[in-house]
Design a protein around this motif. Structure first.
Motif, PDB file in Angstrom:
ATOM      1  N   ARG A 156       0.834  -1.197   0.000  1.00 32.22           N
ATOM      2  CA  ARG A 156       0.000   0.000   0.000  1.00 32.22           C
ATOM      3  C   ARG A 156       0.872   1.251   0.000  1.00 32.22           C
ATOM      4  NH1 ARG A 156      -5.167  -1.490   0.764  1.00 32.22           N
ATOM      5  NH2 ARG A 156      -5.883   0.629   1.162  1.00 32.22           N
ATOM      6  N   VAL A 157       0.362   2.306  -0.620  1.00 28.29           N
ATOM      7  CA  VAL A 157       1.095   3.565  -0.685  1.00 28.29           C
ATOM      8  C   VAL A 157       0.266   4.661  -0.048  1.00 28.29           C
ATOM      9  CG1 VAL A 157       2.336   2.898  -2.775  1.00 28.29           C
ATOM     10  CG2 VAL A 157       0.179   4.153  -2.976  1.00 28.29           C
ATOM     11  N   LEU A 158       0.934   5.741   0.325  1.00 26.59           N
ATOM     12  CA  LEU A 158       0.236   6.858   0.944  1.00 26.59           C
ATOM     13  C   LEU A 158      -0.665   7.556  -0.065  1.00 26.59           C
ATOM     14  CD1 LEU A 158       3.116   8.406   3.095  1.00 26.59           C
ATOM     15  CD2 LEU A 158       1.259   6.914   3.873  1.00 26.59           C
ATOM     16  N   LEU A 159      -1.634   8.272   0.480  1.00 29.15           N
ATOM     17  CA  LEU A 159      -2.665   8.901  -0.332  1.00 29.15           C
ATOM     18  C   LEU A 159      -2.090   9.875  -1.355  1.00 29.15           C
ATOM     19  CD1 LEU A 159      -5.667   9.306  -0.884  1.00 29.15           C
ATOM     20  CD2 LEU A 159      -5.747  10.895   1.047  1.00 29.15           C
ATOM     21  N   ASP A 160      -1.084  10.642  -0.973  1.00 26.00           N
ATOM     22  CA  ASP A 160      -0.542  11.627  -1.915  1.00 26.00           C
ATOM     23  C   ASP A 160       0.177  10.959  -3.076  1.00 26.00           C
ATOM     24  OD1 ASP A 160       1.518  10.789  -0.150  1.00 26.00           O
ATOM     25  OD2 ASP A 160       2.668  12.606  -0.515  1.00 26.00           O
ATOM     26  N   THR A 161       0.912   9.884  -2.794  1.00 29.02           N
ATOM     27  CA  THR A 161       1.607   9.161  -3.859  1.00 29.02           C
ATOM     28  C   THR A 161       0.609   8.585  -4.852  1.00 29.02           C
ATOM     29  OG1 THR A 161       3.430   8.585  -2.376  1.00 29.02           O
ATOM     30  CG2 THR A 161       3.160   7.237  -4.359  1.00 29.02           C
ATOM     31  N   ALA A 162      -0.458   7.976  -4.340  1.00 29.15           N
ATOM     32  CA  ALA A 162      -1.481   7.405  -5.208  1.00 29.15           C
ATOM     33  C   ALA A 162      -2.174   8.489  -6.026  1.00 29.15           C
ATOM     34  CB  ALA A 162      -2.497   6.630  -4.380  1.00 29.15           C
ATOM     35  N   THR A 163      -2.480   9.611  -5.384  1.00 34.40           N
ATOM     36  CA  THR A 163      -3.172  10.702  -6.077  1.00 34.40           C
ATOM     37  C   THR A 163      -2.316  11.262  -7.202  1.00 34.40           C
ATOM     38  OG1 THR A 163      -4.361  11.295  -4.041  1.00 34.40           O
ATOM     39  CG2 THR A 163      -4.277  12.951  -5.775  1.00 34.40           C
ATOM     40  N   GLU A 164      -1.044  11.524  -6.903  1.00 32.35           N
ATOM     41  CA  GLU A 164      -0.155  12.087  -7.919  1.00 32.35           C
ATOM     42  C   GLU A 164       0.022  11.127  -9.094  1.00 32.35           C
ATOM     43  OE1 GLU A 164       3.305  12.936  -5.642  1.00 32.35           O
ATOM     44  OE2 GLU A 164       2.352  14.584  -4.535  1.00 32.35           O
ATOM     45  N   THR A 165       0.134   9.836  -8.786  1.00 30.30           N
ATOM     46  CA  THR A 165       0.268   8.843  -9.856  1.00 30.30           C
ATOM     47  C   THR A 165      -0.979   8.818 -10.734  1.00 30.30           C
ATOM     48  OG1 THR A 165       1.722   7.462  -8.493  1.00 30.30           O
ATOM     49  CG2 THR A 165       0.618   6.392 -10.347  1.00 30.30           C
ATOM     50  N   ALA A 166      -2.153   8.765 -10.095  1.00 28.63           N
ATOM     51  CA  ALA A 166      -3.409   8.716 -10.849  1.00 28.63           C
ATOM     52  C   ALA A 166      -3.592   9.960 -11.709  1.00 28.63           C
ATOM     53  CB  ALA A 166      -4.576   8.568  -9.876  1.00 28.63           C
ATOM     54  N   GLU A 167      -3.303  11.117 -11.149  1.00 27.92           N
ATOM     55  CA  GLU A 167      -3.496  12.359 -11.907  1.00 27.92           C
ATOM     56  C   GLU A 167      -2.535  12.449 -13.086  1.00 27.92           C
ATOM     57  OE1 GLU A 167      -3.243  15.356  -8.871  1.00 27.92           O
ATOM     58  OE2 GLU A 167      -5.350  15.108  -8.290  1.00 27.92           O
ATOM     59  N   GLU A 168      -1.332  11.933 -12.905  1.00 26.88           N
ATOM     60  CA  GLU A 168      -0.355  11.952 -13.999  1.00 26.88           C
ATOM     61  C   GLU A 168      -0.818  11.050 -15.144  1.00 26.88           C
ATOM     62  OE1 GLU A 168       4.315  10.650 -14.758  1.00 26.88           O
ATOM     63  OE2 GLU A 168       3.584  10.994 -12.712  1.00 26.88           O
ATOM     64  N   VAL A 169      -1.290   9.853 -14.810  1.00 23.42           N
ATOM     65  CA  VAL A 169      -1.745   8.922 -15.849  1.00 23.42           C
ATOM     66  C   VAL A 169      -2.997   9.460 -16.543  1.00 23.42           C
ATOM     67  CG1 VAL A 169      -2.627   6.604 -16.290  1.00 23.42           C
ATOM     68  CG2 VAL A 169      -0.721   6.929 -14.700  1.00 23.42           C
ATOM     69  N   LEU A 170      -3.927   9.980 -15.764  1.00 24.86           N
ATOM     70  CA  LEU A 170      -5.161  10.510 -16.352  1.00 24.86           C
ATOM     71  C   LEU A 170      -4.889  11.694 -17.272  1.00 24.86           C
ATOM     72  CD1 LEU A 170      -7.575  10.261 -13.297  1.00 24.86           C
ATOM     73  CD2 LEU A 170      -7.664   8.906 -15.395  1.00 24.86           C
ATOM     74  N   ALA A 171      -3.884  12.495 -16.934  1.00 25.87           N
ATOM     75  CA  ALA A 171      -3.531  13.615 -17.809  1.00 25.87           C
ATOM     76  C   ALA A 171      -3.111  13.103 -19.185  1.00 25.87           C
ATOM     77  CB  ALA A 171      -2.413  14.441 -17.184  1.00 25.87           C
ATOM     78  N   GLU A 172      -2.405  11.965 -19.211  1.00 30.12           N
ATOM     79  CA  GLU A 172      -1.998  11.374 -20.490  1.00 30.12           C
ATOM     80  C   GLU A 172      -3.199  10.798 -21.232  1.00 30.12           C
ATOM     81  OE1 GLU A 172       1.014  11.430 -21.876  1.00 30.12           O
ATOM     82  OE2 GLU A 172       1.782  12.600 -20.181  1.00 30.12           O
ATOM     83  N   LEU A 173      -4.053  10.075 -20.516  1.00 27.32           N
ATOM     84  CA  LEU A 173      -5.197   9.428 -21.160  1.00 27.32           C
ATOM     85  C   LEU A 173      -6.209  10.444 -21.670  1.00 27.32           C
ATOM     86  CD1 LEU A 173      -5.803   6.462 -18.672  1.00 27.32           C
ATOM     87  CD2 LEU A 173      -4.591   6.411 -20.861  1.00 27.32           C
ATOM     88  N   SER A 174      -6.339  11.571 -20.960  1.00 28.46           N
ATOM     89  CA  SER A 174      -7.343  12.569 -21.360  1.00 28.46           C
ATOM     90  C   SER A 174      -7.007  13.222 -22.701  1.00 28.46           C
ATOM     91  CB  SER A 174      -7.472  13.637 -20.275  1.00 28.46           C
ATOM     92  OG  SER A 174      -6.290  14.426 -20.188  1.00 28.46           O
ATOM     93  N   THR A 236       7.074   0.667 -12.071  1.00 29.80           N
ATOM     94  CA  THR A 236       8.438   0.357 -11.630  1.00 29.80           C
ATOM     95  C   THR A 236       8.562   0.394 -10.113  1.00 29.80           C
ATOM     96  OG1 THR A 236       8.968   2.696 -11.960  1.00 29.80           O
ATOM     97  CG2 THR A 236       9.542   1.170 -13.736  1.00 29.80           C
ATOM     98  N   THR A 237       7.620   1.029  -9.434  1.00 32.33           N
ATOM     99  CA  THR A 237       7.645   1.056  -7.970  1.00 32.33           C
ATOM    100  C   THR A 237       6.767  -0.035  -7.367  1.00 32.33           C
ATOM    101  OG1 THR A 237       5.830   2.672  -7.903  1.00 32.33           O
ATOM    102  CG2 THR A 237       8.092   3.531  -7.917  1.00 32.33           C
ATOM    103  N   GLY A 238       6.189  -0.902  -8.213  1.00 35.09           N
ATOM    104  CA  GLY A 238       5.403  -2.022  -7.709  1.00 35.09           C
ATOM    105  C   GLY A 238       3.929  -1.738  -7.511  1.00 35.09           C
ATOM    106  N   LEU A 239       3.448  -0.576  -7.897  1.00 38.14           N
ATOM    107  CA  LEU A 239       2.048  -0.213  -7.697  1.00 38.14           C
ATOM    108  C   LEU A 239       1.211  -0.712  -8.872  1.00 38.14           C
ATOM    109  CD1 LEU A 239       0.006   1.377  -5.950  1.00 38.14           C
ATOM    110  CD2 LEU A 239       0.635   3.419  -7.232  1.00 38.14           C
ATOM    111  N   GLN A 240       0.091  -1.361  -8.571  1.00 40.99           N
ATOM    112  CA  GLN A 240      -0.783  -1.866  -9.628  1.00 40.99           C
ATOM    113  C   GLN A 240      -1.810  -0.814 -10.022  1.00 40.99           C
ATOM    114  OE1 GLN A 240      -2.331  -5.869  -9.249  1.00 40.99           O
ATOM    115  NE2 GLN A 240      -4.236  -5.339 -10.310  1.00 40.99           N
ATOM    116  N   LEU A 241      -1.972  -0.628 -11.341  1.00 41.49           N
ATOM    117  CA  LEU A 241      -2.965   0.280 -11.900  1.00 41.49           C
ATOM    118  C   LEU A 241      -3.902  -0.522 -12.783  1.00 41.49           C
ATOM    119  CD1 LEU A 241      -0.538   2.210 -11.140  1.00 41.49           C
ATOM    120  CD2 LEU A 241      -1.234   3.625 -13.069  1.00 41.49           C
ATOM    121  N   ASP A 242      -5.199  -0.354 -12.572  1.00 45.92           N
ATOM    122  CA  ASP A 242      -6.208  -1.039 -13.371  1.00 45.92           C
ATOM    123  C   ASP A 242      -6.993  -0.004 -14.160  1.00 45.92           C
ATOM    124  OD1 ASP A 242      -5.529  -3.498 -12.151  1.00 45.92           O
ATOM    125  OD2 ASP A 242      -6.888  -3.082 -10.479  1.00 45.92           O
ATOM    126  N   LEU A 243      -7.035  -0.152 -15.480  1.00 46.43           N
ATOM    127  CA  LEU A 243      -7.777   0.753 -16.346  1.00 46.43           C
ATOM    128  C   LEU A 243      -8.990   0.025 -16.918  1.00 46.43           C
ATOM    129  CD1 LEU A 243      -8.182   3.361 -18.011  1.00 46.43           C
ATOM    130  CD2 LEU A 243      -6.707   2.334 -19.763  1.00 46.43           C
TER     131      LEU A 243
END
Length: 579
Positions: A156-174, A236-243
């Motif tokens: 598990r990762v802290l809330l800020d790390t997860a938020t920043e990761t999600a927002e970065e990926v969504l910026a690309e997908l959008s 690369t940091t081991g966090l799973q992302l499901d789209l």
């Protein structure tokens, strides 16, 4: 996908830890710790800076800047690799245990020959720590608790790390043609304090371009599964992302379903059955005919079930559905409701930016008021004196006076230290000069439950203590909170007119949401504070607001959502009663 700043900060912090293990110079260790914090909190991307730009970061001198340049160029730092080589891997693994410092990890390795967390747990259960000087029964108990915390945190990762990761990926997908809507769901959207994996949603007619782009992200280390509507990757940091890619007409139902929680969704499906309906990730349908009823927006789905839209942080099966049916659902406090920040630091103590810089940054956030609360003298490492604090007050008053025609007013405060008996720094006549006082536990974290409770209650009874800062002292995944009877503390806060802080730093989020719910029932009021030590950390207030929402707080429950006149009346009320 960590920011380059976070990645480099982690390497610098590791080097500080490695030096501490080997008995390195304490000043040098502290210098690297400060540099790590400075890099993590620096607003610019440090990977784009040259050596001159790096040395402009507070606490980063020539030697540290050279190491950062080396890391950016080669991906490693020779000095760190050498330090790693001198220390057994087992010791480095042991330092991951909350409550176990580097030197004590080295002692355990040398004396007990333990080289893993599992071996240490076995040694404790076998009673092998009992004969070690400095490791009594309480130490063994704390180590077992730390091991449990480490195991619970898992991936598990802290809330800020997860938020920043999600927002970065969504910026690309959008940016991909055909994206109608996109967002994150799951525990991240509910703003839980840690996140195991990240659920991402896109509304589009054609999923293929999104799946292709998703698997090609720079930080994707592994494609776990790939399909037409769902793809999972590991970073690369081991966090799973499901789209998941949803039809645009099913966006609302899918967003609701994948946000959860599971218990909340079960409650909604049960309610749907009572209405002769069936709810799924594709929409709300008539149970018998299968005719679609609602699916495009979450609001439509909730409205058709006879409910107002329920904010995601409330969707934890804590009575929100019943409250919604009876018109008793609170309007949670929002970040835009906050008028100020009541707990911040400058470089007078352990902050990394000057007074004027922090004030200017707060003004850019549009606050009506802002408090500076540097540490008091009993936290000896900060080297605070009466003279320094009074000089800061004079500077702050001058800034406040110069800005009287502007929007933001300045408050001079301090973060006091609650001693084992519940006393605080400075006599009452000195405390009377502050606009507000935050009081926090920083030491003696292993006192008994009765002692911890007594010290907090005593601090609440001090007429100059307005806010109890980070009340339990926990660090998520690294240090448990103090053992205290919180209900006694909540009752004391309500009785004395003392607020409890919701510390917004992502590794604290203290009080927890569960505790906020209980404290609110006692009639406690709260302050959502950033506890910022850098300019960038002021923005962490968003995570404190999310935690307040999970605790069902409204803006009337939060001091710093009040107008300044009402806030000042609250701050002065205890002193008036005492006088």
């Amino acid at each position: 996908m960590p920011r380059p700043n976070d990645e480099i900060a982690a390497v610098l912090q590791e080097y500080a830890d490695l030096m501490a293990i080997t008995g390195g110079d304490a000043f040098k260790v502290r210098a690297y710790e400060k540099a790590a914090r400075a890099v993590a909190g620096y607003p610019e991307d440090v990977s784009r800076l040259d050596e001159t730009g790096l040395r402009a970061i507070p606490q980063v001198g020539r030697s540290i800047a050279d190491k950062v340049v080396e890391y950016l160029r080669t991906g490693t730092i020779a000095a760190v690799e050498e330090a790693r080589a001198r220390i057994p891997a087992g010791v480095r693994e042991l330092t991951a245990i909350p409550t176990l410092g580097p030197k004590r990890a080295q002692q355990l390795h040398e004396r007990l020959h333990v080289s893993s967390v599992a071996e240490l747990a076995d040694a404790i259960h076998q009673g092998r720590l009992e004969d070690l000087r400095g490791f009594g029964p309480k130490s063994a108990e704390n180590l077992l608790h730390g091991i449990a915390l480490l195991q619970q945190s898992g991936g598990r990762v802290l809330l800020d790390t997860a938020t920043e990761t999600a927002e970065e990926v969504l910026a690309e997908l959008s940016r991909i043609t055909g994206c109608v809507r996109c967002g994150y769901a799951g525990s991240l959207r509910r703003m839980r304090e840690t996140v195991g994996d990240i659920d991402l949603l896109v509304a589009a007619e054609d999923s293929a371009p999104f799946m292709e782009a998703f698997t090609a992200l720079p930080h994707t280390a592994e494609v776990i599964a790939r399909g037409g509507t769902k793809t999972s990757v590991r970073t690369t940091t081991g966090l799973q992302l499901d789209l998941r890619v949803l039809p645009p007409d099913s966006w609302g139902a899918g967003l609701q379903y994948f946000t959860g929680s599971k218990a909340h969704n079960i409650g909604l499906r049960t309610l749907a059955l009572h209405h002769g309906l069936k709810l799924s990730e594709y929409g709300l349908f008539q149970a018998e005919s299968g005719r679609p009823v609602a699916s495009r927006t979450e609001e439509e789905v909730y409205e058709r079930l006879g409910l107002p839209w329920i904010p995601p942080p409330l969707r934890e099966d804590r009575g929100e559905i019943t409250a919604g049916l009876h018109g008793e659902l609170p309007q949670p406090v929002r970040q835009e409701d906050l008028r100020g920040d009541l707990h911040t630091h400058t470089d007078l103590t352990d902050g990394l930016a000057g007074l004027e810089e922090m004030v200017a940054a707060a003004a850019r956030l549009g606050y009506s008021y802002y408090a500076v609360t540097d540490h008091a003298p009993n936290l000896f490492m900060q080297r605070m004196t009466d003279e320094k604090m009074l000089a800061q007050r004079e500077r702050l008053r001058a800034l406040d006076g110069a800005g009287r025609g502007r929007r933001m007013r300045l408050l001079h405060g301090t973060e006091l230290n609650i001693d084992p008996e519940g006393g605080v720094d400075w006599p009452e006549e000195f405390l009377a000069g502050f606009d507000l006082c935050v009081a926090s536990v920083h030491s003696h974290l292993t006192l008994s439950r009765a002692e911890q409770t007594r010290r907090l209650v005593h601090a609440c009874e001090n007429p100059y203590v307005n806010i109890i800062g980070h009340p339990t002292g926990r660090l998520i995944g690294r240090r448990p909170g103090i053992d205290a009877d919180l209900d006694q503390v909540f009752a004391a806060c309500a009785r004395t007119g003392t607020a409890l802080e919701i510390n917004a730093q992502p590794d604290r989020l203290d009080l927890r949401d569960e505790d906020i719910l209980r404290a609110r029932r006692h009639g406690v009021v709260f302050a959502v504070d950033s506890d910022a030590h850098t300019i960038g950390a002021l923005g962490a207030i968003r995570y404190g607001v999310a935690t307040a929402q999970r605790g069902w707080l409204t803006k009337d429950d939060v001091l710093n959502a009040w107008p300044l006149t009402r806030l000042r009346r609250f701050l002065l009320a205890k002193r008036t009663v005492h006088a």
